[in-house]
Design a protein around this motif. Structure first.
Motif, PDB file in Angstrom:
ATOM      1  N   ALA A  91     -16.857 -11.162  29.522  1.00 21.77           N
ATOM      2  CA  ALA A  91     -17.094 -10.115  28.441  1.00 21.77           C
ATOM      3  C   ALA A  91     -16.616  -8.854  29.008  1.00 21.77           C
ATOM      4  O   ALA A  91     -16.090  -8.026  28.144  1.00 21.77           O
ATOM      5  CB  ALA A  91     -18.482 -10.456  28.095  1.00 21.77           C
ATOM      6  N   ILE A  92     -17.319  -8.473  30.201  1.00 17.12           N
ATOM      7  CA  ILE A  92     -17.014  -7.204  30.682  1.00 17.12           C
ATOM      8  C   ILE A  92     -15.745  -6.956  30.773  1.00 17.12           C
ATOM      9  O   ILE A  92     -15.180  -5.817  30.486  1.00 17.12           O
ATOM     10  CB  ILE A  92     -17.860  -6.942  31.905  1.00 17.12           C
ATOM     11  N   TYR A  93     -14.983  -7.660  31.571  1.00 13.64           N
ATOM     12  CA  TYR A  93     -13.388  -7.598  31.688  1.00 13.64           C
ATOM     13  C   TYR A  93     -12.597  -7.428  30.332  1.00 13.64           C
ATOM     14  O   TYR A  93     -12.022  -6.485  30.281  1.00 13.64           O
ATOM     15  CB  TYR A  93     -12.955  -8.893  32.305  1.00 13.64           C
ATOM     16  N   LEU A  94     -13.129  -8.172  29.167  1.00 11.66           N
ATOM     17  CA  LEU A  94     -12.246  -7.924  28.034  1.00 11.66           C
ATOM     18  C   LEU A  94     -12.692  -6.653  27.250  1.00 11.66           C
ATOM     19  O   LEU A  94     -11.946  -5.885  26.779  1.00 11.66           O
ATOM     20  CB  LEU A  94     -12.459  -9.161  27.141  1.00 11.66           C
ATOM     21  N   ALA A  95     -13.880  -6.267  27.419  1.00 16.53           N
ATOM     22  CA  ALA A  95     -14.342  -5.320  26.768  1.00 16.53           C
ATOM     23  C   ALA A  95     -13.645  -3.989  27.498  1.00 16.53           C
ATOM     24  O   ALA A  95     -13.562  -2.723  26.766  1.00 16.53           O
ATOM     25  CB  ALA A  95     -16.016  -5.083  27.087  1.00 16.53           C
ATOM     26  N   GLN A  96     -13.483  -4.001  28.665  1.00 15.65           N
ATOM     27  CA  GLN A  96     -12.718  -2.700  29.321  1.00 15.65           C
ATOM     28  C   GLN A  96     -11.035  -2.738  28.893  1.00 15.65           C
ATOM     29  O   GLN A  96     -10.738  -1.583  29.029  1.00 15.65           O
ATOM     30  CB  GLN A  96     -12.975  -3.134  30.952  1.00 15.65           C
ATOM     31  N   HIS A  97     -10.529  -3.899  28.728  1.00 11.64           N
ATOM     32  CA  HIS A  97      -9.262  -3.994  28.246  1.00 11.64           C
ATOM     33  C   HIS A  97      -8.884  -3.992  26.952  1.00 11.64           C
ATOM     34  O   HIS A  97      -7.775  -4.118  26.511  1.00 11.64           O
ATOM     35  CB  HIS A  97      -8.692  -5.046  29.100  1.00 11.64           C
ATOM     36  N   ASP A  98      -9.889  -4.252  26.033  1.00 17.19           N
ATOM     37  CA  ASP A  98      -9.637  -4.763  24.606  1.00 17.19           C
ATOM     38  C   ASP A  98     -10.590  -3.497  23.808  1.00 17.19           C
ATOM     39  O   ASP A  98     -11.864  -3.797  23.726  1.00 17.19           O
ATOM     40  CB  ASP A  98     -10.107  -5.828  24.098  1.00 17.19           C
TER      41      ASP A  98
ATOM     42  N   ARG B 132     -14.667  -3.377  22.915  1.00 20.15           N
ATOM     43  CA  ARG B 132     -15.221  -2.173  23.297  1.00 20.15           C
ATOM     44  C   ARG B 132     -16.232  -1.459  22.239  1.00 20.15           C
ATOM     45  O   ARG B 132     -17.360  -1.201  22.761  1.00 20.15           O
ATOM     46  CB  ARG B 132     -14.595  -1.266  24.000  1.00 20.15           C
ATOM     47  N   SER B 133     -15.512  -1.431  21.154  1.00 24.73           N
ATOM     48  CA  SER B 133     -16.351  -0.599  20.204  1.00 24.73           C
ATOM     49  C   SER B 133     -17.520  -1.300  19.702  1.00 24.73           C
ATOM     50  O   SER B 133     -18.175  -0.787  18.996  1.00 24.73           O
ATOM     51  CB  SER B 133     -15.285  -0.637  18.998  1.00 24.73           C
ATOM     52  N   ARG B 134     -17.592  -2.680  19.854  1.00 24.93           N
ATOM     53  CA  ARG B 134     -18.832  -3.379  19.396  1.00 24.93           C
ATOM     54  C   ARG B 134     -19.669  -3.495  20.598  1.00 24.93           C
ATOM     55  O   ARG B 134     -20.974  -3.935  20.170  1.00 24.93           O
ATOM     56  CB  ARG B 134     -18.458  -4.869  19.398  1.00 24.93           C
ATOM     57  N   VAL B 135     -19.737  -2.765  21.781  1.00 26.03           N
ATOM     58  CA  VAL B 135     -20.824  -2.656  22.626  1.00 26.03           C
ATOM     59  C   VAL B 135     -21.824  -1.623  22.414  1.00 26.03           C
ATOM     60  O   VAL B 135     -21.328  -0.476  22.007  1.00 26.03           O
ATOM     61  CB  VAL B 135     -20.241  -2.439  23.992  1.00 26.03           C
ATOM     62  N   PRO B 136     -23.135  -1.742  22.182  1.00 28.70           N
ATOM     63  CA  PRO B 136     -23.967  -0.883  21.955  1.00 28.70           C
ATOM     64  C   PRO B 136     -23.721   0.617  22.736  1.00 28.70           C
ATOM     65  O   PRO B 136     -23.679   0.458  23.946  1.00 28.70           O
ATOM     66  CB  PRO B 136     -25.242  -1.416  22.241  1.00 28.70           C
ATOM     67  N   ALA B 137     -23.568   1.568  22.031  1.00 25.57           N
ATOM     68  CA  ALA B 137     -23.294   2.891  22.754  1.00 25.57           C
ATOM     69  C   ALA B 137     -24.123   3.144  24.193  1.00 25.57           C
ATOM     70  O   ALA B 137     -23.424   3.765  24.927  1.00 25.57           O
ATOM     71  CB  ALA B 137     -23.339   3.999  21.992  1.00 25.57           C
ATOM     72  N   PRO B 138     -25.613   2.938  23.981  1.00 24.98           N
ATOM     73  CA  PRO B 138     -26.306   3.349  25.258  1.00 24.98           C
ATOM     74  C   PRO B 138     -25.555   2.228  26.531  1.00 24.98           C
ATOM     75  O   PRO B 138     -26.087   2.688  27.666  1.00 24.98           O
ATOM     76  CB  PRO B 138     -27.633   2.824  24.849  1.00 24.98           C
ATOM     77  N   LEU B 139     -25.206   1.141  26.295  1.00 19.96           N
ATOM     78  CA  LEU B 139     -24.694   0.406  27.367  1.00 19.96           C
ATOM     79  C   LEU B 139     -23.382   0.656  27.782  1.00 19.96           C
ATOM     80  O   LEU B 139     -22.707   0.029  28.864  1.00 19.96           O
ATOM     81  CB  LEU B 139     -24.689  -1.091  26.771  1.00 19.96           C
ATOM     82  N   LEU B 140     -22.396   1.296  27.214  1.00 21.05           N
ATOM     83  CA  LEU B 140     -21.027   1.718  27.656  1.00 21.05           C
ATOM     84  C   LEU B 140     -21.068   2.309  28.844  1.00 21.05           C
ATOM     85  O   LEU B 140     -20.063   1.765  29.859  1.00 21.05           O
ATOM     86  CB  LEU B 140     -20.445   2.526  26.440  1.00 21.05           C
ATOM     87  N   PRO B 141     -21.929   3.353  29.231  1.00 17.02           N
ATOM     88  CA  PRO B 141     -21.901   3.911  30.558  1.00 17.02           C
ATOM     89  C   PRO B 141     -21.968   2.901  31.694  1.00 17.02           C
ATOM     90  O   PRO B 141     -21.491   3.052  33.035  1.00 17.02           O
ATOM     91  CB  PRO B 141     -22.976   4.887  30.745  1.00 17.02           C
ATOM     92  N   TYR B 142     -22.560   1.824  31.503  1.00 19.44           N
ATOM     93  CA  TYR B 142     -22.943   0.709  32.376  1.00 19.44           C
ATOM     94  C   TYR B 142     -21.766  -0.144  32.680  1.00 19.44           C
ATOM     95  O   TYR B 142     -21.755  -0.982  33.638  1.00 19.44           O
ATOM     96  CB  TYR B 142     -24.179  -0.118  32.229  1.00 19.44           C
ATOM     97  N   LEU B 143     -20.758  -0.195  31.564  1.00 19.80           N
ATOM     98  CA  LEU B 143     -19.653  -1.098  31.975  1.00 19.80           C
ATOM     99  C   LEU B 143     -18.861  -0.898  33.159  1.00 19.80           C
ATOM    100  O   LEU B 143     -18.689  -1.979  33.972  1.00 19.80           O
ATOM    101  CB  LEU B 143     -18.723  -0.951  30.561  1.00 19.80           C
ATOM    102  N   GLU B 144     -18.365   0.433  33.400  1.00 24.44           N
ATOM    103  CA  GLU B 144     -17.745   0.683  34.697  1.00 24.44           C
ATOM    104  C   GLU B 144     -18.528   0.335  35.918  1.00 24.44           C
ATOM    105  O   GLU B 144     -18.065  -0.230  36.944  1.00 24.44           O
ATOM    106  CB  GLU B 144     -17.387   2.014  34.820  1.00 24.44           C
ATOM    107  N   GLY B 145     -19.861   0.613  35.864  1.00 23.59           N
ATOM    108  CA  GLY B 145     -20.879   0.425  37.131  1.00 23.59           C
ATOM    109  C   GLY B 145     -20.824  -1.154  37.092  1.00 23.59           C
ATOM    110  O   GLY B 145     -20.714  -1.755  38.611  1.00 23.59           O
TER     111      GLY B 145
END
Length: 381
Positions: free
Chosen positions: A76-83, A87-100
């Motif tokens: 899910a993290i891989y797909l969210a980074q490339h799609d 990515r737009s469906r990820v809760p905004a407060p969690l977006l900064p944690y995707l890269e980490g």
């Protein structure tokens, strides 16, 4: 879209607890069915208190619940980074944690691989009825050393001596592996205690910011919550009368992951120095450590091998004092929950308040010791 801190934390808790719970709950059914063919059976007799042959291997279900959940999360993290649409469906407060999270996936899977080695060791022990204890300790120390020296996880105990903190980190991991293994002696006991501890420490991680980022420690919290979810799924099968036992494979894995999660964590925020917060893991782990230390003390004092199981555990001693097995387990749950609440408080109070919190935990353990002292004297006769 979830924007408030409370809403996204609830989303995180649901997303990390429910999947492993369901996966573990379902996967244990075939383990129960084929346990006899696999040789994973605990027979009555010896130091065991159960009266019927019971399948072992509940740890296999816990391992699958944790592994499959993180495999899905990694995808899910891989797909969210490339799609962008995902990515737009990820809760905004969690977006900064995707890269980490993405940058630490290598470490996470190395950690899970190390835990899998312990699962194999434990299941082998369950099948053969006892792996040589010295070989077992050798493997545990080797896995712990890999995590500390290879992956770089270790204590931050304000001790400026690298070799000492590394050594203490290895001992901490091995100690917790064996403490959960020794606690696994009654229906629902080890799994329930581990779930309470994992949940308590996850709350600490979500409410204690990392000093470098000033953000909640979501990755460590997620690891603990996944472990908690898998344990809850297991407890459905392990509740009295237990249909399956965790076995060494499960207790080794749970103790290992809880131990390493606490090494990955930072317990003092950057708003104000709280060095006493580093004692939070010890408060949370008070019951398993108390059980392990007292059992070893009783065995050595009576001139018996510390490696041979018996009925001198905390739970057994409570039963000998007159409690039923269910009452003994619930009592230990209550003590563990109180210590877990103390660990949460410890990370949010000043020095003087921390002394009182630690004093409460100490008084509780001292009360238990006083209540048990008569039974210890009886056992020594």
């Amino acid at each position: 879209m979830l924007t408030s801190p409370s809403s996204w934390m609830i989303w995180l808790i649901v997303a990390t607890v429910v999947p492993p719970l369901l996966i573990t709950l379902v996967s244990i059914y075939p383990v129960r069915r084929f346990a006899y063919q696999l040789g994973l059976v605990a027979h009555p007799g010896g130091h065991s208190t159960h009266v019927n042959a019971t399948p072992l291997g509940g740890g296999i279900g816990i391992w699958l619940g944790i592994l499959i959940t993180f495999a899905a999360a990694t995808l899910a993290i891989y797909l969210a980074q490339h799609d962008p649409s995902l990515r737009s469906r990820v809760p905004a407060p969690l977006l900064p944690y995707l890269e980490g999270a993405s940058s630490r996936m290598g470490q996470l899977w190395s950690l899970l691989a190390a835990g899998s080695v312990l699962v194999i060791l434990g299941v082998t022990d369950d099948r053969r009825g006892g792996v040589n204890p010295f070989f077992r300790l050798l493997v545990e120390f080797a896995v712990a050393a890999y995590v500390v020296y290879g992956l770089g996880f270790g204590l931050t105990a304000f001790i400026e001596i690298a070799w000492l903190t590394n050594l203490l980190s290895v001992i901490w991991i091995v100690g917790l592996i064996n403490s959960f293994n020794m606690l696994d002696n009654m229906d629902g006991l080890s799994g329930g205690v581990a779930a309470i501890i994992a949940a308590s420490m996850a709350i600490v991680m979500l409410t204690t910011p990392d000093p470098e980022t000033n953000c909640p420690q979501v990755l460590v919290a997620a690891l603990l919550l996944v472990v908690c979810g898998a344990l809850l799924g297991f407890l459905w099968h392990n509740r009295p009368p237990a249909k399956i036992f965790m076995g060494d494979g499960g207790s080794y894995l749970v103790g290992f992951l809880v131990a390493v999660a606490m090494l990955m964590a930072t317990f003092a925020g950057n708003d104000q120095p709280r060095p006493h917060a580093m004692l939070a893991p010890l408060c949370a782990m008070a019951v398993p450590l108390y059980d392990m230390i007292t059992v070893l003390w009783i065995r050595i004092r009576q001139g018996r091998s510390p490696f041979i199981g018996d009925r001198s555990h905390f739970s057994h001693r409570l039963v000998e004092l007159g409690l039923s097995r269910t009452q003994a387990v619930l009592t230990i749950y209550l003590v563990t929950g109180t210590c877990g609440l103390a660990s949460i408080l410890l990370t949010h109070v000043g020095v003087w308040q921390a002394m009182m919190v630690i004093g409460i935990v100490g008084c509780m353990l001292l009360l238990v010791i006083i209540l048990e002292s008569t039974q210890w004297q009886h056992n020594d006769e």
